[in-house]
Design a protein around this motif. Structure first.
Motif, PDB file in Angstrom:
ATOM      1  N   PRO A  59      -8.019   5.953   5.703  1.00 50.78           N
ATOM      2  CA  PRO A  59      -6.990   4.901   5.755  1.00 50.78           C
ATOM      3  C   PRO A  59      -7.103   3.997   6.972  1.00 50.78           C
ATOM      4  O   PRO A  59      -6.255   3.127   7.171  1.00 50.78           O
ATOM      5  CB  PRO A  59      -5.689   5.706   5.803  1.00 50.78           C
ATOM      6  CG  PRO A  59      -6.061   6.980   6.498  1.00 50.78           C
ATOM      7  CD  PRO A  59      -7.458   7.285   6.047  1.00 50.78           C
ATOM      8  N   PHE A  60      -8.109   4.210   7.805  1.00 46.36           N
ATOM      9  CA  PHE A  60      -8.301   3.399   9.009  1.00 46.36           C
ATOM     10  C   PHE A  60      -9.657   2.686   8.931  1.00 46.36           C
ATOM     11  O   PHE A  60     -10.481   2.958   8.042  1.00 46.36           O
ATOM     12  CB  PHE A  60      -8.225   4.274  10.262  1.00 46.36           C
ATOM     13  CG  PHE A  60      -9.045   5.543  10.192  1.00 46.36           C
ATOM     14  CD1 PHE A  60     -10.418   5.527  10.420  1.00 46.36           C
ATOM     15  CD2 PHE A  60      -8.436   6.757   9.904  1.00 46.36           C
ATOM     16  CE1 PHE A  60     -11.165   6.687  10.349  1.00 46.36           C
ATOM     17  CE2 PHE A  60      -9.192   7.930   9.839  1.00 46.36           C
ATOM     18  CZ  PHE A  60     -10.560   7.893  10.060  1.00 46.36           C
ATOM     19  N   TRP A 104      -4.213  -0.694   6.519  1.00 43.00           N
ATOM     20  CA  TRP A 104      -4.416  -0.488   7.952  1.00 43.00           C
ATOM     21  C   TRP A 104      -3.120  -0.660   8.742  1.00 43.00           C
ATOM     22  O   TRP A 104      -2.855   0.090   9.681  1.00 43.00           O
ATOM     23  CB  TRP A 104      -5.477  -1.454   8.473  1.00 43.00           C
ATOM     24  CG  TRP A 104      -6.876  -1.102   8.030  1.00 43.00           C
ATOM     25  CD1 TRP A 104      -7.299   0.079   7.479  1.00 43.00           C
ATOM     26  CD2 TRP A 104      -8.020  -1.948   8.099  1.00 43.00           C
ATOM     27  NE1 TRP A 104      -8.641   0.025   7.201  1.00 43.00           N
ATOM     28  CE2 TRP A 104      -9.119  -1.203   7.579  1.00 43.00           C
ATOM     29  CE3 TRP A 104      -8.241  -3.251   8.538  1.00 43.00           C
ATOM     30  CZ2 TRP A 104     -10.404  -1.742   7.496  1.00 43.00           C
ATOM     31  CZ3 TRP A 104      -9.523  -3.782   8.465  1.00 43.00           C
ATOM     32  CH2 TRP A 104     -10.591  -3.036   7.950  1.00 43.00           C
ATOM     33  N   LYS A 117       0.762   5.947  12.986  1.00 39.62           N
ATOM     34  CA  LYS A 117      -0.043   6.693  13.947  1.00 39.62           C
ATOM     35  C   LYS A 117      -0.291   5.994  15.284  1.00 39.62           C
ATOM     36  O   LYS A 117      -0.798   6.625  16.220  1.00 39.62           O
ATOM     37  CB  LYS A 117      -1.422   6.995  13.324  1.00 39.62           C
ATOM     38  CG  LYS A 117      -1.395   7.861  12.086  1.00 39.62           C
ATOM     39  CD  LYS A 117      -1.213   9.322  12.438  1.00 39.62           C
ATOM     40  CE  LYS A 117      -1.443  10.223  11.237  1.00 39.62           C
ATOM     41  NZ  LYS A 117      -1.357  11.657  11.609  1.00 39.62           N
ATOM     42  N   TYR A 121      -1.134   2.386   8.459  1.00 41.52           N
ATOM     43  CA  TYR A 121      -1.687   3.455   9.283  1.00 41.52           C
ATOM     44  C   TYR A 121      -1.219   3.315  10.730  1.00 41.52           C
ATOM     45  O   TYR A 121      -0.807   4.293  11.363  1.00 41.52           O
ATOM     46  CB  TYR A 121      -3.222   3.442   9.217  1.00 41.52           C
ATOM     47  CG  TYR A 121      -3.841   4.534  10.045  1.00 41.52           C
ATOM     48  CD1 TYR A 121      -3.992   5.814   9.534  1.00 41.52           C
ATOM     49  CD2 TYR A 121      -4.243   4.298  11.360  1.00 41.52           C
ATOM     50  CE1 TYR A 121      -4.531   6.837  10.303  1.00 41.52           C
ATOM     51  CE2 TYR A 121      -4.787   5.314  12.139  1.00 41.52           C
ATOM     52  CZ  TYR A 121      -4.923   6.584  11.604  1.00 41.52           C
ATOM     53  OH  TYR A 121      -5.444   7.595  12.367  1.00 41.52           O
TER      54      TYR A 121
END
Length: 701
Positions: A411-412, A474, A481, A477
């Motif tokens: 996901p990054f 992104w 995070k 994400y």
């Protein structure tokens, strides 16, 4: 005696100072087109050492001038039995390097022109360097002058254990020679400390200059010209020769006749045809210039026709850009940007995809040899954002397409696309298989910020819209995070991995605010507002948790530490206005206390630094004095580093010693200061070409 010695030093000091009357780069750009075609001089004087590839491997060029029967060296350490002509000046411009020489009889200017003009991708992509001589009498008398130049066959092989072959050709009004490896394995190898060994190097000159040309052993060519003022005849070619047995060179000679006070000029072209440039998943891409010219012969002919025009355009470009750089950051800043300009371009390769759209790929020189490394693209991005929206898109497109493909399952954002020249999938850390040693927050924030900056300068988010699904993933994400990053790699992990990285946190906040801007530009007003409020709330927490009295910490959980918060510069460039001005002013004041003779350390853990990040940090300052205080030591590093390599970006701040890295594209980050002046940024970006059309879909293998 001691007093006499001190008296000598007192009077001698001004003389020593006069001898050093121009900027001394650690290495001087001569031929600078891509990671394979890149030749430098690592000496104060052009005659002190042989010229080399950026990796340090010998790729020698030589120039000898004969004046009234006496020969002098002008370029190269060979032949050592000849006296060097006195070098009196060196000027490194963005697209030109100019050496000045003289003795009591003549003056000679030797100029290397690399037409890297971002407003014309067709010219910029040409792997052709013009080498020009201007000679005139110094004492007013007539002098018989002959010129000799050669380039070693080493330029076409990875090492001297390989064999070479050569040929002669006439191309319209040109005489030319070419040399290549005996085994033509196109795109046959990848890696970092390697040189090209496919394709052909060319040396060409216009016939109206009456050039004489020959391929022979280097010592034979030198001896004949030095002693007799003649060009040794060509060695007959029958089969590939081992370089180590003969050190073959392509040599050219010009008889200028009697030279008086009026300048007499000659010029040649040195070029490289790599045939195929980049393996991009299932496609082997051609260099960009080949979408207009099928052969190098056609390109050389066109380049010869346009010589005078390109020469004038490069001079005009250099003068205008130098003026703006001095205005933005002063004399030392201007000189460092001029040195960085060609280095940045030469770490990239501009290609055409299967649809004829441009794609440009950076090589991570002397780091690990990766291709399209995102945390190399990010520091170099100010260069491309300033000069060319087209090249910015061409640099981001491969990363975005790869991340959206079935090959990338995270996901990054990815770290890289492979090992140069193979852009065939990430090789760093866990590659495509695991999250081990990835840079999730670093690379994801980098990509969103760069796409936002592109939209800002273009006044359009159309490029972002075409990649919206991946950008949205992104952003989600980072929201989950990014504010308080877990223990993970970042681009500044030289002193080890770090959790709770405050500079990474700042990058996250700016990226989320940037994504909010993109949403607004695409009509998603409500979503944009929610994201903006989220970013503002994050800033409040960031200010509170990062506070360490008179500065911010390195990590949220590490009191009595500090680090450069260079990512904050985008808050100003993108007009996000998130972080309090007082916080930034406090940081600048603290940095001025912490810096050493050759720059500001990266953080409190070690004494080394990165000069790209110093420039970003200095560009946080709102006044020129503070900027110069933080940036000018970078100039001091370049002039004093004992490692004579194309500009390193990682070095010790106390003694200017290189840690590692050289010839990297990240020095394009020096141009970030110019982005703070919206008028200058708009002017230069407006001069850059744009592209229309659709990039070819990835051919996944």
């Amino acid at each position: 005696m001691k007093n006499l010695f001190l008296l000598f030093l007192f009077f001698a000091a001004p003389l020593f100072a006069q001898q050093k009357n121009y900027f001394r780069p650690p290495s001087v750009p001569l031929i600078t087109h891509d990671p394979y075609f890149s030749v430098w001089s690592s000496a104060d004087r052009l005659t002190d050492r042989e010229t080399t590839h950026w990796t340090g491997a010998n790729q020698p060029m030589h120039c000898i001038v004969q004046i009234d029967g006496t020969a002098f060296r002008v370029m190269g350490a060979a032949p050592s039995y000849l006296t060097p002509l006195k070098q009196t000046n060196l000027t490194v411009n963005p697209t030109r390097t100019i050496y000045q020489f003289e003795n009591d009889k003549i003056k000679l200017a030797l100029t290397f022109i690399n037409p890297l003009l971002p407003g014309n991708l067709d010219v910029l992509s040409r792997p052709v360097t013009y080498i020009c001589w201007d000679v005139n009498s110094k004492d007013g008398k007539l002098h018989d002058v002959k010129l000799y130049f050669d380039i070693g066959a080493e330029i076409a092989v990875d090492n001297t254990d390989q064999k070479v072959k050569w040929d002669y050709t006439s191309i319209g009004n040109l005489k030319a020679m070419k040399v290549g490896s005996g085994e033509q394995k196109i795109l046959g190898k990848s890696g970092d400390n390697v040189r090209i060994d496919w394709g052909y190097a060319y040396l060409a000159a216009a016939e109206d200059q009456q050039p004489l040309m020959s391929v022979n052993k280097r010592n034979i060519l030198h001896k004949m010209f030095a002693k007799e003022g003649k060009l040794a005849g060509p060695e007959k070619y029958s089969e590939p020769r081992e370089l180590k047995d003969g050190n073959y060179s392509l040599g050219v000679m010009f008889d200028l006749g009697e030279v008086g006070q009026e300048k007499v000029d000659r010029w040649v072209m040195v070029a490289y045809d790599d045939i195929k440039s980049i393996r991009y998943f299932g496609s082997d891409l051609i260099p960009w210039w080949r979408h207009n010219y099928k052969t190098m012969e056609q390109l050389l002919l066109q380049s010869s026709f346009e010589y005078n025009k390109i020469k004038r355009e490069c001079e005009k470009f250099d003068n205008e850009l130098t003026h703006d750089l001095k205005f933005a950051g002063g004399e030392k800043y201007s000189k460092m940007c001029a040195l960085a300009y060609r280095q940045c371009f030469a770490a990239h390769k501009l290609t055409a995809d299967d649809n004829g759209m441009p794609l440009i790929f950076p090589k991570e020189n002397f780091s690990n040899g990766c291709i399209s490394t995102v945390d190399v693209i990010y520091p170099a991005s100010p260069f491309f954002l300033l000069f060319s929206p087209a090249l910015t898109k061409a640099m981001l497109e491969p990363v975005l397409d790869y991340a959206a493909s079935s090959r990338w399952k995270f996901p990054f954002a990815p770290h890289d696309l492979g090992t140069y020249p193979y852009a065939t999938g990430q090789v760093y850390g866990g590659g495509e298989k695991s999250e081990e040693d990835q840079m999730p927050v670093e690379e994801t924030g980098n990509m969103i910020i760069m796409v936002t900056a592109l939209a800002k300068v273009e006044g359009s988010a159309d490029f972002a819209k075409a990649h919206w699904n991946i950008l949205e993933k992104w952003a989600d994400y980072l929201l989950a995070k990014g504010f308080d990053p877990e223990n993970q790699l970042c681009t500044d992990d030289f002193a080890g991995h770090l959790a709770h990285n405050i500079n990474l946190s700042a990058k996250t906040i700016i990226a989320i605010a940037g994504y909010s801007v993109l949403c607004d530009m695409l009509g998603m007003k409500e979503k944009s507002l929610v994201l903006r409020i989220t970013a503002e709330d994050m800033v409040k927490d960031w200010v509170k948790q990062s506070d360490d009295g008179d500065h911010t910490r390195l990590a949220f959980d590490r009191p009595a530490t500090w680090s450069q918060k260079y990512n904050l510069v985008w808050d100003k460039i993108l007009n996000l206005n998130l972080f309090p001005g007082a916080i930034v002013e406090r940081e600048i004041s603290y940095y001025k206390k912490m810096q050493a003779e050759f720059g500001l350390p990266l953080d409190s853990r070690e004494r080394y630094t990165k000069n790209d990040w110093i420039t970003w940090t200095a560009s946080l300052a709102d006044n020129q004095n503070d900027f110069k205080t933080l940036f000018n030591p970078v100039y001091g590093f370049a002039e004093n580093t004992p490692q004579r390599v194309p500009l390193s970006d990682w070095y010790i701040t106390d003694n200017a010693y290189q840690c590692a890295f050289q010839a990297r594209s990240v020095v394009g980050g020096f141009f970030i200061k110019v982005l703070r002046d919206k008028n200058i940024w708009k002017k230069w970006a407006g001069k850059g070409t744009d592209v229309s059309g659709h990039w070819a879909p990835l051919k996944l293998n």
